[in-house]
Design a protein around this motif. Structure first.
Motif, PDB file in Angstrom:
ATOM      1  N   LEU A 238       0.824  -1.209   0.000  1.00  0.00           N
ATOM      2  CA  LEU A 238       0.000   0.000   0.000  1.00  0.00           C
ATOM      3  C   LEU A 238       0.860   1.262   0.000  1.00  0.00           C
ATOM      4  O   LEU A 238       0.436   2.308  -0.493  1.00  0.00           O
ATOM      5  N   ALA A 239       2.050   1.184   0.572  1.00  0.00           N
ATOM      6  CA  ALA A 239       3.030   2.278   0.549  1.00  0.00           C
ATOM      7  C   ALA A 239       2.436   3.606   1.023  1.00  0.00           C
ATOM      8  O   ALA A 239       2.380   4.583   0.268  1.00  0.00           O
ATOM      9  N   PRO A 240       1.968   3.676   2.283  1.00  0.00           N
ATOM     10  CA  PRO A 240       1.365   4.928   2.769  1.00  0.00           C
ATOM     11  C   PRO A 240       2.344   6.086   2.786  1.00  0.00           C
ATOM     12  O   PRO A 240       3.535   5.904   3.033  1.00  0.00           O
ATOM     13  N   ARG A 241       1.813   7.274   2.518  1.00  0.00           N
ATOM     14  CA  ARG A 241       2.573   8.511   2.574  1.00  0.00           C
ATOM     15  C   ARG A 241       1.844   9.482   3.497  1.00  0.00           C
ATOM     16  O   ARG A 241       0.630   9.377   3.696  1.00  0.00           O
ATOM     17  N   ALA A 242       2.577  10.420   4.052  1.00  0.00           N
ATOM     18  CA  ALA A 242       2.017  11.333   5.040  1.00  0.00           C
ATOM     19  C   ALA A 242       0.771  12.033   4.505  1.00  0.00           C
ATOM     20  O   ALA A 242       0.751  12.516   3.373  1.00  0.00           O
TER      21      ALA A 242
END
Length: 392
Positions: A238-242
C-alpha cells in the motif's frame, strides 16, 4: 499584504517591538473576540471579529482593500493556526507572520520537556480519541474547557488511566494556572473551573509503543483479521505517505486501516464493513490506537460522498459482483489498489484483473512452529495471493 501578528495571554505587554508597531499602524484588524480584547488603546484600527463559519471571511479578506490587512492570532499563528490557512489561500508572498512564543513551547518549559521529543496534537477540530497514544509524551491543544476531562476519560477507558496529565491554563498570562493528576484521577473528579484557553501535557503510561506492525492480540477481533505477517507485506504494498487517505474495504477488525494511520503523520482511513458488530469493534480498536478511522457500512453502497482515496485495500468481498470495478473507478491517476485473496474463486477474479490492468501479482506462503508431541512441527497458514496496481 496580510500581516498576521501572534499575541499571548499577557496581551500587548508581551509583544516584540516589531509586532507592536504593526498593530499600532494597522487600519483594520481581524481576530477572535478574545484576541481583539487583548489589544490596548494604542491600537486605533477598526476591529473585526471573525464570523462563523470563518473560511468565507478568509477568502474575502483582501476584497476591496487597498492597503495592508492585519490579523491577530494566538501564540504562533503557524502552529495549527490561521497563518497556515492564509498562506494556503494567498501564498507565502502575500502573507507576513510575526509569531509570538507558542503555547507548545511555553507548556514544555513548564513541565521540563524538550520540544523536539514531544508530539504536538490538536483537538481543535479533531475528536478526543485521536489524542490517545500507547506511550511517549505530547502537548495536546484543547478545543475548549471540556477537552481535558474528555481526554482523561478516553485514556482511562483504553487502559491508560495511569497516564500523567498536566492542564495548563492561560499560559503566559497573569491568570496562568497549572494542575496535575493521573488520567484516572482527573476522570473521576474533574474540576469544574477549567479555563477554555488551555493545553494538556500528557505522559502516556504504560509505555507500550511499537513502531512495527502490531501483534494480532492487540486488536479486538472475532477471527476476521488480517494476520500480522500478511499485514506487514500488505502495508508495504500500500506504501502509505504522510497525510493520505485509505479505503479499507471489507475491514473486519480494522487492523489494516489502523496500521495505515499509525504509519505516518496525518494518515487517515475509512473502513467499510457490512457486519454491524464488526463496525462497532473497528470503532473500539480505532479509539484504543487514537487512529483517524471513519467507519461506514458495506461497500460499494457506502462509497457515496466518501472523500477520494489515495489507496484502496480490499481484504474481503473480492468476488462480490461489481466491487472491484467500483473500487478501481474511485481511484484517481496514481492511486494504488491492493487486493488479497485466499480462495480459488477470489484468486481467479484478481488474476483476470491482473491480465487486464497489469500491476504485480504475488503469492505468499508462511508457516509457524507449533508443538507436535514432544517436538516442534511446522503449521502452514493459508497462502495469500495479492494483486497490487497503480492506476495510470
Amino acid at each position: 499584504m496580510i500581516v498576521v501578528v501572534g499575541i499571548g495571554a499577557d496581551g500587548m505587554s508581551g509583544l516584540a517591538q516589531a509586532s507592536r508597531a504593526e498593530l499600532v499602524r494597522a487600519t483594520v484588524i481581524y481576530g477572535s473576540r478574545r484576541q481583539l480584547d487583548l489589544l490596548d488603546d494604542s491600537v486605533t484600527a477598526a476591529r473585526r471579529e471573525w464570523p462563523t463559519p470563518m473560511l468565507p471571511a478568509l477568502r474575502s479578506l483582501l476584497d476591496g482593500t487597498a492597503g495592508d490587512v492585519h490579523v491577530v492570532a494566538s501564540g504562533d499563528p503557524l502552529l495549527h493556526g490561521v497563518g497556515n490557512s492564509l498562506i494556503r489561500l494567498y501564498g507565502a508572498a502575500q502573507v507576513v507572520v510575526l509569531p509570538h512564543v507558542s503555547s507548545v513551547t511555553l507548556a514544555c518549559s513548564r513541565v521540563g520537556w524538550a520540544v523536539q521529543d514531544t508530539e504536538i496534537i490538536s483537538l481543535v477540530t479533531n475528536e478526543p480519541h485521536t489524542a490517545v497514544r500507547r506511550g511517549g509524551q505530547a502537548i495536546v491543544m484543547s478545543r475548549d474547557a471540556s477537552s481535558p476531562v474528555a481526554l482523561a476519560r478516553m485514556l482511562t477507558d483504553t487502559g491508560r488511566g495511569d497516564s500523567e496529565i498536566t492542564v495548563l491554563e492561560q499560559l503566559g498570562g497573569p491568570a496562568e494556572r497549572r494542575r496535575s493528576a493521573t488520567a484516572r484521577e482527573w476522570s473521576a473528579r474533574p474540576p469544574g473551573d477549567v479555563d477554555a484557553l488551555n493545553v494538556i501535557a500528557v505522559r502516556y503510561l504504560p509505555d507500550e509503543r511499537r513502531f512495527s506492525v502490531m501483534p494480532d492480540e492487540a486488536f479486538a477481533n472475532d477471527g476476521q483479521i488480517t494476520k500480522q505477517p500478511v499485514r506487514a507485506f500488505t502495508l508495504a504494498a500500500l506504501a502509505p505517505r504522510a497525510g493520505e487517505l485509505l479505503w479499507d474495504v471489507g475491514a473486519g477488525s480494522g487492523s489494516i486501516a489502523i496500521e495505515w494511520c499509525r504509519s505516518g503523520p496525518g494518515c487517515r482511513a475509512i473502513a467499510f464493513e457490512r457486519d454491524e458488530a464488526r463496525r462497532k469493534r473497528i470503532t473500539e480498536n480505532s479509539v484504543a490506537f487514537g487512529a483517524h478511522v471513519e467507519v461506514r457500512a458495506g461497500a460499494p453502497d457506502a462509497f457515496d460522498d466518501a472523500p477520494p482515496p489515495a489507496a484502496i485495500f480490499i481484504g474481503g468481498g473480492v468476488t462480490q459482483p461489481g466491487l472491484l470495478d467500483a473500487c478501481f473507478d474511485r481511484l484517481a491517476s496514481g492511486g494504488r489498489l491492493v487486493a488479497n485473496a485466499v480462495t480459488v474463486e477470489s484468486e481467479a477474479v484478481i488474476a483476470q484483473w491482473y491480465a487486464r490492468h497489469g500491476g504485480e501479482l504475488r503469492r505468499f506462503d508462511h508457516q509457524r512452529g507449533e508443538p507436535l508431541g514432544g517436538f516442534t512441527g511446522w503449521r502452514p497458514a493459508m497462502p495469500v495471493t495479492q494483486w497490487s496496481v497503480t492506476r495510470p
